[in-house]
Design an enzyme around this catalytic site. Structure first.
Site, PDB file in Angstrom:
ATOM      1  N   SER A   1      -7.403   1.802  -7.893  1.00 60.95           N
ATOM      2  CA  SER A   1      -5.844   0.844  -7.863  1.00 60.95           C
ATOM      3  C   SER A   1      -5.279  -0.097  -9.602  1.00 60.95           C
ATOM      4  O   SER A   1      -6.609  -0.745 -10.292  1.00 60.95           O
ATOM      5  CB  SER A   1      -6.155   0.188  -7.321  1.00 60.95           C
ATOM      6  OG  SER A   1      -4.797  -1.185  -6.847  1.00 60.95           O
TER       7      SER A   1
ATOM      8  N   TYR B   1     -10.942  -6.852  -2.391  1.00 59.88           N
ATOM      9  CA  TYR B   1      -9.703  -5.345  -2.331  1.00 59.88           C
ATOM     10  C   TYR B   1     -10.353  -5.406  -4.478  1.00 59.88           C
ATOM     11  O   TYR B   1     -10.413  -4.462  -5.031  1.00 59.88           O
ATOM     12  CB  TYR B   1      -8.476  -5.385  -2.509  1.00 59.88           C
ATOM     13  CG  TYR B   1      -8.106  -4.085  -2.720  1.00 59.88           C
ATOM     14  CD1 TYR B   1      -8.048  -3.682  -1.577  1.00 59.88           C
ATOM     15  CD2 TYR B   1      -7.271  -3.863  -3.183  1.00 59.88           C
ATOM     16  CE1 TYR B   1      -7.311  -2.093  -1.667  1.00 59.88           C
ATOM     17  CE2 TYR B   1      -6.599  -3.100  -3.978  1.00 59.88           C
ATOM     18  CZ  TYR B   1      -5.996  -1.868  -2.944  1.00 59.88           C
ATOM     19  OH  TYR B   1      -6.358  -0.424  -2.907  1.00 59.88           O
TER      20      TYR B   1
HETATM   21  N1  NAP Z   1      -1.027   1.539  -1.016  1.00 61.86           N
HETATM   22  C1  NAP Z   1      -0.726   1.392  -1.995  1.00 61.86           C
HETATM   23  O1  NAP Z   1      -0.389   0.308  -2.267  1.00 61.86           O
HETATM   24  C2  NAP Z   1      -2.212   1.365  -3.235  1.00 61.86           C
HETATM   25  C3  NAP Z   1      -2.419   0.946  -4.133  1.00 61.86           C
HETATM   26  C4  NAP Z   1      -3.166   1.603  -4.766  1.00 61.86           C
HETATM   27  C5  NAP Z   1      -4.565   2.353  -4.483  1.00 61.86           C
HETATM   28  N2  NAP Z   1      -4.461   1.949  -2.804  1.00 61.86           N
HETATM   29  C6  NAP Z   1      -5.747   3.155  -2.767  1.00 61.86           C
HETATM   30  O2  NAP Z   1      -5.635   4.397  -2.313  1.00 61.86           O
HETATM   31  C7  NAP Z   1      -5.905   5.367  -0.748  1.00 61.86           C
HETATM   32  C8  NAP Z   1      -5.043   5.046   0.530  1.00 61.86           C
HETATM   33  O3  NAP Z   1      -4.182   3.621   0.688  1.00 61.86           O
HETATM   34  P1  NAP Z   1      -3.364   4.342   1.396  1.00 61.86           P
HETATM   35  O4  NAP Z   1      -2.061   3.033   0.959  1.00 61.86           O
HETATM   36  O5  NAP Z   1      -2.649   5.173   1.863  1.00 61.86           O
HETATM   37  O6  NAP Z   1      -3.540   3.245   3.312  1.00 61.86           O
HETATM   38  P2  NAP Z   1      -3.825   3.771   4.502  1.00 61.86           P
HETATM   39  O7  NAP Z   1      -2.758   4.346   4.988  1.00 61.86           O
HETATM   40  O8  NAP Z   1      -4.410   2.312   5.009  1.00 61.86           O
HETATM   41  O9  NAP Z   1      -5.236   5.051   4.403  1.00 61.86           O
HETATM   42  C9  NAP Z   1      -6.067   4.205   4.770  1.00 61.86           C
HETATM   43  C10 NAP Z   1      -7.148   5.326   4.924  1.00 61.86           C
HETATM   44  O10 NAP Z   1      -8.540   5.456   4.561  1.00 61.86           O
HETATM   45  C11 NAP Z   1      -9.410   5.393   5.264  1.00 61.86           C
HETATM   46  N3  NAP Z   1     -10.321   5.448   5.988  1.00 61.86           N
HETATM   47  C12 NAP Z   1     -10.821   4.092   5.640  1.00 61.86           C
HETATM   48  N4  NAP Z   1     -11.996   3.424   6.094  1.00 61.86           N
HETATM   49  C13 NAP Z   1     -12.690   5.349   5.948  1.00 61.86           C
HETATM   50  C14 NAP Z   1     -13.825   5.252   6.728  1.00 61.86           C
HETATM   51  N5  NAP Z   1     -14.502   3.917   6.794  1.00 61.86           N
HETATM   52  N6  NAP Z   1     -14.182   6.491   6.091  1.00 61.86           N
HETATM   53  C15 NAP Z   1     -13.301   7.372   6.073  1.00 61.86           C
HETATM   54  N7  NAP Z   1     -11.499   7.137   6.231  1.00 61.86           N
HETATM   55  C16 NAP Z   1     -11.625   6.180   5.617  1.00 61.86           C
HETATM   56  C17 NAP Z   1      -7.941   5.623   6.756  1.00 61.86           C
HETATM   57  O11 NAP Z   1      -8.467   6.629   7.501  1.00 61.86           O
HETATM   58  P3  NAP Z   1      -8.997   6.225   8.931  1.00 61.86           P
HETATM   59  O12 NAP Z   1      -8.640   4.920   9.672  1.00 61.86           O
HETATM   60  O13 NAP Z   1      -8.903   7.080   9.976  1.00 61.86           O
HETATM   61  O14 NAP Z   1     -10.791   6.865   8.889  1.00 61.86           O
HETATM   62  C18 NAP Z   1      -7.054   6.230   6.053  1.00 61.86           C
HETATM   63  O15 NAP Z   1      -6.618   7.539   5.844  1.00 61.86           O
HETATM   64  C19 NAP Z   1      -7.069   3.882  -1.020  1.00 61.86           C
HETATM   65  O16 NAP Z   1      -8.492   3.642  -1.429  1.00 61.86           O
HETATM   66  C20 NAP Z   1      -6.553   2.258  -0.997  1.00 61.86           C
HETATM   67  O17 NAP Z   1      -7.020   1.483  -1.662  1.00 61.86           O
HETATM   68  C21 NAP Z   1      -3.434   2.461  -2.243  1.00 61.86           C
END
Ligand code: NAP
Length: 258
Positions: free
Chosen positions: A138, A151
């Site tokens: 990120s 985070y």
């Molecule tokens: N949204 C943003 O602005 C943003 C910005 C920069 C980076 N990111 C990164 O992008 C990635 C996806 O984020 P998102 O925004 O799409 O969030 P999200 O919608 O909350 O998705 C997070 C995903 O991670 C999975 N997860 C969480 N804990 C897990 C575990 N122990 N084992 C396997 N899967 C797990 C969740 O699935 P389950 O709960 O079904 O396991 C879900 O599919 C993350 O790494 C986040 O830090 C997001």
């Protein structure tokens, strides 16, 4: 430009990981979708198959190295993977533990240890036939942000890990890619009550991610409007100035959790 034949994506049940699976399938890849919530994964796999793609769900908790090993063994059994994306991640607000240290451990277990387990399983899986291993870190790893201490630390740590591994893996047939998104509209950012500059739609972020993976870039940062100022200004900014800048931020005045 590469195009991927067979991809394994963690964090595929929601948000960015889900949209990346959709984008990869639309570009012709077979997709193996992993996360803990089986129902959401099955729904996604069905949706992709209905569109003519090859897709399957593999329930997985990335904090279990044995489970990761088993899923990778099954995924590679009927042909080699050429893309692994470590997308699973949690935000500060989604870990439940009662004190800061316990919450930080929980968060690091997914965002750092879980990502490393996935990356290394991915490297081992693609080394023989060649391929790409990406991780969703990120732009939040660039500097510490109030309200997201653990985070930001987890994302800085995984980016640094990848930077070191990129050097160690030089000359090997594996491309390690550090993807650093800014704010993306997903379930993770939905509860945020502070301004999120240049918030992106998840589909656009997924396209940028897959474009970067196909191009084989070592770091992919987006949106540029946020990435460049953040790197040029914040990266070199003395800590005292950074602190003063953020003291007016609403996140800084939120009640402190223990
Ligand atoms: N949204 C943003 O602005 C943003 C910005 C920069 C980076 N990111 C990164 O992008 C990635 C996806 O984020 P998102 O925004 O799409 O969030 P999200 O919608 O909350 O998705 C997070 C995903 O991670 C999975 N997860 C969480 N804990 C897990 C575990 N122990 N084992 C396997 N899967 C797990 C969740 O699935 P389950 O709960 O079904 O396991 C879900 O599919 C993350 O790494 C986040 O830090 C997001």
């Amino acid at each position: 430009m590469k195009s991927f034949r067979k991809a394994l994506v963690t964090g595929a049940s929601s948000g960015l990981g889900r949209a990346i699976c959709q984008e990869l399938a639309a570009r012709g890849a077979e997709v193996i979708a992993c996360a803990r919530r089986e129902e959401q994964l099955e729904e996604l796999a069905e949706e992709l198959r209905a569109l003519g793609a090859s897709a399957r769900a593999e329930p997985l908790d990335v904090t279990s190295p044995e489970a990761v090993r088993e899923v990778f063994a099954r995924a590679s059994a009927d042909g080699p993977l050429d893309l692994v994306l470590a997308g699973a991640g949690v935000a500060e607000h989604s870990v439940e533990a009662s004190d800061r240290a316990a919450r930080t451990r929980q968060l690091l277990d997914v965002n750092l240890a879980g990502a490393v387990t996935t990356i290394e399983a991915g490297v081992a899986a693609v080394l023989r036939t060649g391929g790409t291993v990406g991780v969703l870190s990120s732009l939040a790893g660039t500097r510490g942000l109030p309200g997201a201490a653990a985070y930001c630390a987890s994302k800085a740590a995984i980016s640094t890990y990848v930077e070191a591994r990129q050097v160690e893996l030089r000359g090997r047939p594996v491309q390690l890619v550090d993807i650093q998104p800014g704010f993306v509209r997903t379930p993770m950012t939905a509860p945020n009550r502070f301004p999120m500059p240049f918030l992106m739609d998840v589909e656009a972020a997924a396209r940028r991610t897959v474009d970067g993976l196909e191009a084989g870039r070592s770091v992919v940062r987006y949106p540029r409007r946020l990435a460049w100022p953040l790197r040029l200004l914040a990266g070199g900014l003395p800590r005292s100035v950074w602190r003063r800048l953020l003291q007016g931020d609403r996140r800084a005045s939120q009640p402190d959790r223990p």
